[in-house]
Structures are given as C-alpha cells and as structure tokens.
Write a protein that holds these residues in place. Structure first.
Motif, PDB file in Angstrom:
ATOM      1  N   LEU A 158       2.954   9.352  40.284  1.00  0.00           N
ATOM      2  CA  LEU A 158       1.842   9.901  39.495  1.00  0.00           C
ATOM      3  C   LEU A 158       1.273   8.855  38.534  1.00  0.00           C
ATOM      4  CD1 LEU A 158       3.180  13.489  38.645  1.00  0.00           C
ATOM      5  CD2 LEU A 158       1.249  12.923  40.111  1.00  0.00           C
ATOM      6  N   MET A 159       2.154   8.091  37.889  1.00  0.00           N
ATOM      7  CA  MET A 159       1.703   7.078  36.945  1.00  0.00           C
ATOM      8  C   MET A 159       0.953   5.952  37.653  1.00  0.00           C
ATOM      9  SD  MET A 159       4.871   6.961  34.269  1.00  0.00           S
ATOM     10  CE  MET A 159       4.001   6.168  32.940  1.00  0.00           C
ATOM     11  N   LEU A 160       1.424   5.561  38.866  1.00  0.00           N
ATOM     12  CA  LEU A 160       0.720   4.533  39.630  1.00  0.00           C
ATOM     13  C   LEU A 160      -0.666   5.020  40.032  1.00  0.00           C
ATOM     14  CD1 LEU A 160       3.584   3.120  41.902  1.00  0.00           C
ATOM     15  CD2 LEU A 160       2.385   1.914  40.057  1.00  0.00           C
ATOM     16  N   GLU A 161      -0.765   6.278  40.450  1.00  0.00           N
ATOM     17  CA  GLU A 161      -2.076   6.842  40.800  1.00  0.00           C
ATOM     18  C   GLU A 161      -2.990   6.855  39.582  1.00  0.00           C
ATOM     19  OE1 GLU A 161      -1.635  10.707  42.530  1.00  0.00           O
ATOM     20  OE2 GLU A 161      -0.402   9.972  44.182  1.00  0.00           O
ATOM     21  N   GLU A 162      -2.443   7.263  38.449  1.00  0.00           N
ATOM     22  CA  GLU A 162      -3.224   7.313  37.217  1.00  0.00           C
ATOM     23  C   GLU A 162      -3.664   5.903  36.800  1.00  0.00           C
ATOM     24  OE1 GLU A 162      -4.988   9.057  33.794  1.00  0.00           O
ATOM     25  OE2 GLU A 162      -4.319   9.890  35.698  1.00  0.00           O
ATOM     26  N   ASN A 163      -2.754   4.916  36.950  1.00  0.00           N
ATOM     27  CA  ASN A 163      -3.068   3.523  36.613  1.00  0.00           C
ATOM     28  C   ASN A 163      -4.195   3.002  37.498  1.00  0.00           C
ATOM     29  OD1 ASN A 163      -3.041   0.915  35.702  1.00  0.00           O
ATOM     30  ND2 ASN A 163      -0.869   0.565  36.056  1.00  0.00           N
ATOM     31  N   ALA A 164      -4.074   3.283  38.813  1.00  0.00           N
ATOM     32  CA  ALA A 164      -5.112   2.828  39.747  1.00  0.00           C
ATOM     33  C   ALA A 164      -6.461   3.465  39.410  1.00  0.00           C
ATOM     34  CB  ALA A 164      -4.699   3.154  41.177  1.00  0.00           C
ATOM     35  N   ARG A 165      -6.446   4.724  39.074  1.00  0.00           N
ATOM     36  CA  ARG A 165      -7.679   5.434  38.738  1.00  0.00           C
ATOM     37  C   ARG A 165      -8.311   4.841  37.482  1.00  0.00           C
ATOM     38  NH1 ARG A 165      -9.247   9.380  35.638  1.00  0.00           N
ATOM     39  NH2 ARG A 165      -7.191   9.825  34.805  1.00  0.00           N
ATOM     40  N   LEU A 166      -7.469   4.549  36.476  1.00  0.00           N
ATOM     41  CA  LEU A 166      -7.990   3.976  35.232  1.00  0.00           C
ATOM     42  C   LEU A 166      -8.524   2.556  35.455  1.00  0.00           C
ATOM     43  CD1 LEU A 166      -5.312   5.272  32.700  1.00  0.00           C
ATOM     44  CD2 LEU A 166      -7.702   5.971  32.847  1.00  0.00           C
ATOM     45  N   GLU A 168      -9.755   1.337  38.237  1.00  0.00           N
ATOM     46  CA  GLU A 168     -11.019   1.477  38.966  1.00  0.00           C
ATOM     47  C   GLU A 168     -12.130   1.899  38.015  1.00  0.00           C
ATOM     48  OE1 GLU A 168     -12.730   4.404  42.405  1.00  0.00           O
ATOM     49  OE2 GLU A 168     -10.641   3.779  42.577  1.00  0.00           O
ATOM     50  N   LYS A 169     -11.799   2.796  37.108  1.00  0.00           N
ATOM     51  CA  LYS A 169     -12.783   3.294  36.143  1.00  0.00           C
ATOM     52  C   LYS A 169     -13.242   2.170  35.200  1.00  0.00           C
ATOM     53  CE  LYS A 169     -13.363   7.279  33.119  1.00  0.00           C
ATOM     54  NZ  LYS A 169     -12.695   8.432  32.500  1.00  0.00           N
ATOM     55  N   CYS A 170     -12.304   1.299  34.827  1.00  0.00           N
ATOM     56  CA  CYS A 170     -12.631   0.206  33.908  1.00  0.00           C
ATOM     57  C   CYS A 170     -13.205  -1.016  34.627  1.00  0.00           C
ATOM     58  CB  CYS A 170     -11.393  -0.211  33.125  1.00  0.00           C
ATOM     59  SG  CYS A 170     -10.806   1.076  32.010  1.00  0.00           S
ATOM     60  N   GLY A 171     -13.188  -1.003  35.956  1.00  0.00           N
ATOM     61  CA  GLY A 171     -13.729  -2.115  36.726  1.00  0.00           C
ATOM     62  C   GLY A 171     -12.772  -3.272  36.852  1.00  0.00           C
ATOM     63  N   ILE A 172     -11.491  -3.042  36.679  1.00  0.00           N
ATOM     64  CA  ILE A 172     -10.479  -4.082  36.815  1.00  0.00           C
ATOM     65  C   ILE A 172      -9.965  -4.038  38.237  1.00  0.00           C
ATOM     66  CG2 ILE A 172      -8.278  -4.940  35.915  1.00  0.00           C
ATOM     67  CD1 ILE A 172      -8.853  -3.425  33.350  1.00  0.00           C
ATOM     68  N   GLN A 173      -9.562  -5.249  38.757  1.00  0.00           N
ATOM     69  CA  GLN A 173      -9.065  -5.291  40.133  1.00  0.00           C
ATOM     70  C   GLN A 173      -7.822  -4.414  40.289  1.00  0.00           C
ATOM     71  OE1 GLN A 173      -7.934  -9.249  41.173  1.00  0.00           O
ATOM     72  NE2 GLN A 173      -6.655  -9.544  39.394  1.00  0.00           N
ATOM     73  N   PRO A 174      -7.600  -3.901  41.498  1.00  0.00           N
ATOM     74  CA  PRO A 174      -6.431  -3.050  41.729  1.00  0.00           C
ATOM     75  C   PRO A 174      -5.138  -3.774  41.387  1.00  0.00           C
ATOM     76  CG  PRO A 174      -7.924  -2.910  43.587  1.00  0.00           C
ATOM     77  CD  PRO A 174      -8.458  -3.982  42.687  1.00  0.00           C
ATOM     78  N   LEU A 175      -4.120  -3.013  41.105  1.00  0.00           N
ATOM     79  CA  LEU A 175      -2.846  -3.549  40.619  1.00  0.00           C
ATOM     80  C   LEU A 175      -2.199  -4.483  41.634  1.00  0.00           C
ATOM     81  CD1 LEU A 175      -0.865  -3.438  38.272  1.00  0.00           C
ATOM     82  CD2 LEU A 175       0.277  -1.538  39.395  1.00  0.00           C
ATOM     83  N   ALA A 176      -2.291  -4.167  42.928  1.00  0.00           N
ATOM     84  CA  ALA A 176      -1.660  -5.005  43.956  1.00  0.00           C
ATOM     85  C   ALA A 176      -2.300  -6.394  43.949  1.00  0.00           C
ATOM     86  CB  ALA A 176      -1.791  -4.359  45.319  1.00  0.00           C
ATOM     87  N   GLN A 177      -3.653  -6.483  43.880  1.00  0.00           N
ATOM     88  CA  GLN A 177      -4.345  -7.780  43.852  1.00  0.00           C
ATOM     89  C   GLN A 177      -4.014  -8.514  42.549  1.00  0.00           C
ATOM     90  OE1 GLN A 177      -8.489  -6.927  44.395  1.00  0.00           O
ATOM     91  NE2 GLN A 177      -8.224  -6.257  46.539  1.00  0.00           N
ATOM     92  N   HIS A 178      -3.909  -7.774  41.452  1.00  0.00           N
ATOM     93  CA  HIS A 178      -3.575  -8.366  40.155  1.00  0.00           C
ATOM     94  C   HIS A 178      -2.189  -9.019  40.208  1.00  0.00           C
ATOM     95  CE1 HIS A 178      -3.426  -8.914  35.830  1.00  0.00           C
ATOM     96  NE2 HIS A 178      -2.255  -8.236  35.800  1.00  0.00           N
ATOM     97  N   ARG A 179      -1.230  -8.327  40.835  1.00  0.00           N
ATOM     98  CA  ARG A 179       0.131  -8.877  40.956  1.00  0.00           C
ATOM     99  C   ARG A 179       0.124 -10.155  41.797  1.00  0.00           C
ATOM    100  NH1 ARG A 179       3.731  -3.431  41.931  1.00  0.00           N
ATOM    101  NH2 ARG A 179       3.828  -2.797  39.767  1.00  0.00           N
ATOM    102  N   GLU A 180      -0.633 -10.153  42.932  1.00  0.00           N
ATOM    103  CA  GLU A 180      -0.697 -11.337  43.794  1.00  0.00           C
ATOM    104  C   GLU A 180      -1.283 -12.516  43.029  1.00  0.00           C
ATOM    105  OE1 GLU A 180      -2.822 -10.322  47.343  1.00  0.00           O
ATOM    106  OE2 GLU A 180      -1.338  -8.840  47.960  1.00  0.00           O
ATOM    107  N   ALA A 181      -2.343 -12.241  42.239  1.00  0.00           N
ATOM    108  CA  ALA A 181      -2.978 -13.319  41.466  1.00  0.00           C
ATOM    109  C   ALA A 181      -2.022 -13.883  40.434  1.00  0.00           C
ATOM    110  CB  ALA A 181      -4.250 -12.796  40.788  1.00  0.00           C
ATOM    111  N   VAL A 182      -1.278 -13.036  39.774  1.00  0.00           N
ATOM    112  CA  VAL A 182      -0.310 -13.476  38.773  1.00  0.00           C
ATOM    113  C   VAL A 182       0.779 -14.305  39.434  1.00  0.00           C
ATOM    114  CG1 VAL A 182       1.468 -12.685  37.168  1.00  0.00           C
ATOM    115  CG2 VAL A 182      -0.778 -11.619  37.142  1.00  0.00           C
TER     116      VAL A 182
END
Length: 199
Positions: A158-166, A168-182
């Motif tokens: 539920l928290m991952l879904e909520e994080n992804a939704r937030l 997307e709403k803020c226009g930040i790249q998805p968490l999976a792409q963010h982790r790969e970039a880091v």
C-alpha cells in the motif's frame, strides 16, 4: 353381652355394608364435630359413598379449609425443595472445592513445585504435558509471526502504491528508475575514485 371383634375386610352383603356405612359415617362426622369443639381445631371431613354420594363436615367452611390445606402443602413442598436445593448446593460446593484443590496441585507441579510426592510415572506425565504445551506455544508464535509478516507486506504494498502515486502527481520519476539512477551514480563515483598503481 360383649360385642365380638370385627374383621377388617370388605363386607360382602350389600345391605349390611350400607347399614355399617351409615352408622360409621354418622359416628365419624360426630367425632369430627366433637374434635373441632373440644380442641378448637379446624376440621374438615369429605366422604364419598360407594354410590358416589358426597357427605362432608367442616368446622369453618370447606372452601376455606381446603385453601388453607393447599397453602400448607405448598409451603411444605417449598421447604422440602429448599432443603433439597441446599443439600445439592452443599454437595456441588464440596465437589468444586475438591476440583479446585486438584487443579492447584496440578498447577504447582507444572510450575516445578511439590514434586517430591510425585512418582516417576507422574513426573514423566508432567514432562510430556509441558512438552505438548511448549509445542502448542511455538505453533501459535509461528502463526502470529506469519500473520504479522503478511500484514507488514500488505502495508508495504500500500505504501509503495501511495509513493508511486505521489511521485507521479509531483512529476518525479518513478521509484524504480530513481533507484537505478542512484545506483549508477554510486558506481560511477566508486569507479573514479579507484586508482591503479602507486599514488
């Protein structure tokens, strides 16, 4: 002339039986009246003849006497029932006291107290019972842990879904792409810091 002793059995002659009934009935009713007057007693007599005729005597009203009789019977029955209830309650209380004492002894033995009076078989029985109890406790603990893990996994999803939704709403790249970039930036930083040879 003295009267002979009469045998206590049914008079076979119908006429003699009727004459005896009339005489004795009158005598009985007279005695009931005398008893009520002499002793100030409440007396009631009900007689049914062989033919079904009713004869009665009451010193203070038949209905009143019957009601008093019924009340007295009810009180007597209630007293008897109360006594039986008290006896039954005492018996049940004694049984409960014995059962409580037995349970206390069992509890003490399970806690390791008062084992001196136990035989070897009893000690083996206590040990087996403790092992069964421990096994049941471990099963219950494992079940509770599994339920907690499932709840935490559901909460994480539920928290991952909520994080992804937030994001997307803020226009930040998805968490999976963010982790790969880091991870890539970390590996590149690590690569630049490596030096081959002497410093």
């Amino acid at each position: 002339m003295a009267r002979g002793k009469i045998q206590m059995k049914k008079i076979e002659n119908v006429t003699s039986r009727q004459v005896t009934f009339s005489k004795r009935r009158n005598g009985l009713l007279k005695k009931a009246y005398e008893l009520s007057v002499l002793c100030d007693a409440e007396v009631a007599v009900i007689i049914f003849s062989q033919n079904g005729r009713l004869y009665e005597f009451s010193s203070s009203g038949m209905k009143k006497t019957i009601e008093r009789y019924n009340c007295a019977k009810a009180v007597e029955m209630k007293n008897t029932e109360s006594e039986e209830y008290v006896e039954q309650s005492k018996h049940e209380a004694a049984n409960m006291a014995k059962m409580i004492q037995h349970l206390q002894v069992c509890q003490w033995r399970l806690l390791g107290q008062d084992l001196e009076s136990c035989s070897m078989d009893q000690i083996h029985g206590i040990e087996a019972q403790l092992e069964r109890s421990l096994s049941n406790i471990k099963k219950k603990k494992d079940l509770v842990f599994k339920e907690q893990v499932e709840q935490l996994k559901a909460k994480e999803a539920l928290m991952l879904e909520e994080n992804a939704r937030l994001r997307e709403k803020c226009g930040i790249q998805p968490l999976a792409q963010h982790r790969e970039a880091v991870n890539c930036s970390r590996s590149s930083v690590v690569g630049t810091e490596l030096v081959i040879g002497l410093p």
